[in-house]
Design a protein around this motif. Sequence first.
Motif, PDB file in Angstrom:
ATOM      1  N   LYS A 109      -5.377  50.636  39.805  1.00 10.50           N
ATOM      2  CA  LYS A 109      -5.850  50.138  38.507  1.00 10.50           C
ATOM      3  C   LYS A 109      -4.670  49.858  37.575  1.00 10.50           C
ATOM      4  O   LYS A 109      -4.617  48.804  36.922  1.00 10.50           O
ATOM      5  N   GLN A 146      -3.401  46.319  36.032  1.00  5.75           N
ATOM      6  CA  GLN A 146      -3.199  46.110  34.584  1.00  5.75           C
ATOM      7  C   GLN A 146      -1.783  45.598  34.290  1.00  5.75           C
ATOM      8  O   GLN A 146      -1.600  44.705  33.458  1.00  5.75           O
ATOM      9  N   LYS A 205      -0.897  41.992  32.689  1.00  7.14           N
ATOM     10  CA  LYS A 205      -0.060  41.971  31.482  1.00  7.14           C
ATOM     11  C   LYS A 205       1.116  41.000  31.671  1.00  7.14           C
ATOM     12  O   LYS A 205       1.433  40.193  30.781  1.00  7.14           O
TER      13      LYS A 205
END
Lengths: 442, 398
Positions: free
Chosen positions: A358, A362, A366
Amino acid sequence: MNQPLQTPAPANRLTSTRAGGKLVKDYWDNIFTARERGATVVWYNGAALNPIFQAMGIEWCHAEAFGARLAATHMEGPAQAMGEEYGYLRELCSYARTTLGCAVLTRREAENPASTAVADDMVLASRLPAPDLIVNAYAGCSTGQQWDEISYRIFDKSLPFFKVSYPLLWGNQPDFDYIKGEEWEAAARYVADQLRQLIAFLEHTTGRAFDWEKLREAMHYIKIAGQLRMDALDLCKAQPTPATFWDWVACIAPINFLPGNQDLVDFFAGVKTEIEQRVAEGIPALPRERYRLAFDGIMNWNKVGWLANKFAANDAAVVCGRYTHTSFWHEPHLIDVEDPLLGMAKHYLLCPFNHNAKVLGQLLIKDCEKYNIDGVVFHSTRTCRSASNGQMIMAKMAQKAGIQTMFFEGDVADASFYKDAILDTRLEAMLESIDVKAMAGR
Amino acid sequence: MIFENAAGSVDATVVRLLGTLSEAAAAPLEYVARWKRRTGRKAVGVLPMNFPLELVHAAGALPSLVQESSEAITDGRSLIYEFYCAYSRSLADQGAKGRLDVFDAIYAVDHCVALLGALDALRFAIEDRPIHLAQFPASMDEPASRVAVRERIAEMAAALAALTGTAPSAAALADSIALYNRDRALMRKVMDMRRAGTARISARQMQAIVQSAMVMDVAEHIAIMEQLVPALAQAAAGAPSGAVRLFLSGHYCHAPRPEVFDMIESCGVSIADDDLFTGYRFIATDVDATGDPLDALTDWYFNRNVTVPCGTRAQKTVDGADTLLTAIEASGSQAAIILLPKFCEPHMLYFPEIRKALLARDIPFLLIETEHEGLALEMLKTRVEALVETMKRGVAAH
C-alpha cells in the motif's frame, strides 16, 4: 501507433554522469589491490553501511554492487557458470548466485593463484579480494540475509560475521504511514541499536577504536550529496524532462557505496548544475518527448543501455523510478550529522523493497503526480521476489488513479530471462492507450 | 497402506482414526468452519514456519495453519507472479477467492520474502480483518534478535486479546503449552515407531497425522492420537519390510503433494524418517513448560532451529547439512530424496551445501523439484527407480 519500436536512439544522456563512472571504476580498481596493500576487507550486502566502514578504516566491497557491475558490463557469465557448477539452480536470485559464484572463484584464486591463467573473461569475476570479515544488513529480502550465510560457509565458517536485521515496514498499527507512527520509530531505534553493536563488533574484530568524528564527516558529505541528488531529481518535473531515469541509474553506484567525501559532493553538484543548465536553456533529454513514464522495480543490469534506447526510440521519457527516486539517502533531512546513527538506520529501513504494497503504491502515485506521468512500466524481475513483491497491487492502485500500466519480463542480472518481444508488444499497447486517453480528453 | 495385524485382518480402528486425521488435513478450511459452528469461537489462520500456536489457543481461538490448496491457481495470479513458490501462490489464490474468509484474522511471524509478498497480497484481498505480521528476526545469532522476538510475542498476545476478548493469561498459556507438548510427543512416538520399523505407516499417512495437528483443535487431535499410537503399534506388530530405507528432506514450509510420496513408495522404498515441515520439523521441539510462558515461547523459536535447522533462518552456529547427515544415519536410511519446492529461495541457497555434505559422506541422493501443478510423476518415478536400482547394486547414484 504505427512507428517501428526500435529506431536509432536519440537519447541525450547527461555528460556529467561520466565522472561518476570514473569514480566507480577507480573505487573497484582500488579494491582489487586491497590484499597487496595489506588492507582489511569487509564483504557486505544490503544497506549502505559504507560510512561505518569508512570511519573504521577498513575497505568495503558491496557484493551485490559487484554483481550488478558484472552484469552491466556483460561479464557476469563466468561467475554465474561457477555458481551453477557449485549447485545453484537458475531460479535463485541472480545477484546471489553471481556473487556467490565470485566467492567460489575468489576462494579458488586465493588457494591457487596459478588459476589466474583462466580465460580473460573470468578475471574480473575472480578479482575481488577475499574478505577478512562479512557483514550482512539486508532489508526487505530474506534471501539477501541468507546469502551471506552461504558466503560464510564458502569461506569455511572461519570469518568474523555480523548481521543486522530489519523489520519489514508492515504497519500493524493504525498510526503507521510512510516515515510516521510508533512502529516506524521503534523500528528505527531497533536498527540503530544494532548499528551500535555492529560498531562494537568491528572494534573487536579489528582491535581498533571506532572514529566517530570520521563517521560524522562522512555523513556530512553524504547528506549534502543526497540533497543535491534529490534537488536534481526534482528539476525533472520540467517538461520535457532534462534527464531521464537512465541517467539516474548511472548515479546509483556513487550514492550507494562511494566514500562520503568532497568528490562525492562534487559529482552530484556537477550533475545538478548540468540539469539546471539544461532547464535554463530548454535542452531536453529526448528530442521528442511524447510520453512520460515511471519505472518500477529493480534494474535490469544486463539491459540498461538497451532499454534506454528502446524507450527513447518511442519518444517515451522514463522520468522517475522506485529504485532511483525512493532510495539511496533520499530523505537527507532525516540525517543528524552530529548524531548520525538514527538517521542512517532510518535510511536503511527505507530500502525501496522494505515497504508494504500500500505504501509502495502511494509513493508511486505521488511520484506520478509530481512528475506528470502517463504510464508505469513494471519490471517483473524473475529471480527477485523482493523487488516483485507488491507490484501487482501497486499496478491496481495506479490504474485506479487513472494511470496506464504495463509489465515486462526480465531479471536483475540474468539476461536469459529478458523477453524483448513481450516488452515491445506491451509498450506499444500502453503508448497507444495513452494516446487514446489523450485524444478522448481533448 | 492397509493395516493388517498378525492374523491378516484389517485394523479398523487405525483406518478410522487415520481417516479422521486425513480428512482434516485434506480439507482444513471445512474443518475450521465446522469447528467455528460447533464452538461459536473465533479462528485465526496462521502462516508457517515458526508460529507459536499456543498463543492463539490460550486466547481462546483456534489456531489453524493455512495449508496449500490443491485447487488450481487462478485468481491469485493477479496478486503475485508465477515465479513464487507453490505455497505463496496458493495462499494469494485462496485469499483472492474468499476461501480464507473462514478466518477472523491472519497472523504471521516469519520472514521469507515470498511469504511476505503473499501476506501483503492477502491484506489487499481480505480488507475487512486483521492481517498481522509480528516479524521474528530470521538471524538467530545476535542478542538483539531474542529481545525482538520476545517483544513481538508480547505484541501478538495483546493483539489477540483485542481480537478474541480473552487475554492469553500465564495460566492459560501454561495449559496450552502442555497440550501442544503432549500432542507433539504423541506424534513423535509414531515417528519413532516408523524409524524403528515397528509401525508400518506410509509417508502419506505420516504427513496427514502432522498436517492435521496444524489444522485441528489440539485437544481433539490428542484424543485421536492417544487411540492411534497403541493401535498402530498393535496393528503393525511383526509386519516385515524388505524395502530400501530412505530419508525425505526439505519442504521447509508446506506439505509435498502426497502423490509424490505414493510414487516414491511404489518404487520399493520405505520412508524411514524425514525432516519435512509437515513431518519431524514441526513436532521436534517442545516448549519449556516451566517459567514465564512468553519467555518459553521465545526460547522455543530459537531451540527449533537447533533441533532441526531451517534454511529460512540465518544462524552461523548450527548447520542444517550436518544435522541432516546425523538424522539420515540415525534412521538407518540408505539414501535421501531432497524435496525442493520450485522457486524456494532458501532451499535453493542451501542445496549446494547439502549436496556437498551428502557427497562427502557417500550418501546417494536425488533432488526432486516440486510444483503446485504439472508434476511429471512418471518421469520422476524413473529417476527414483534409478536411485533405488543403483542403491541395490551398491553403487553411488551420482
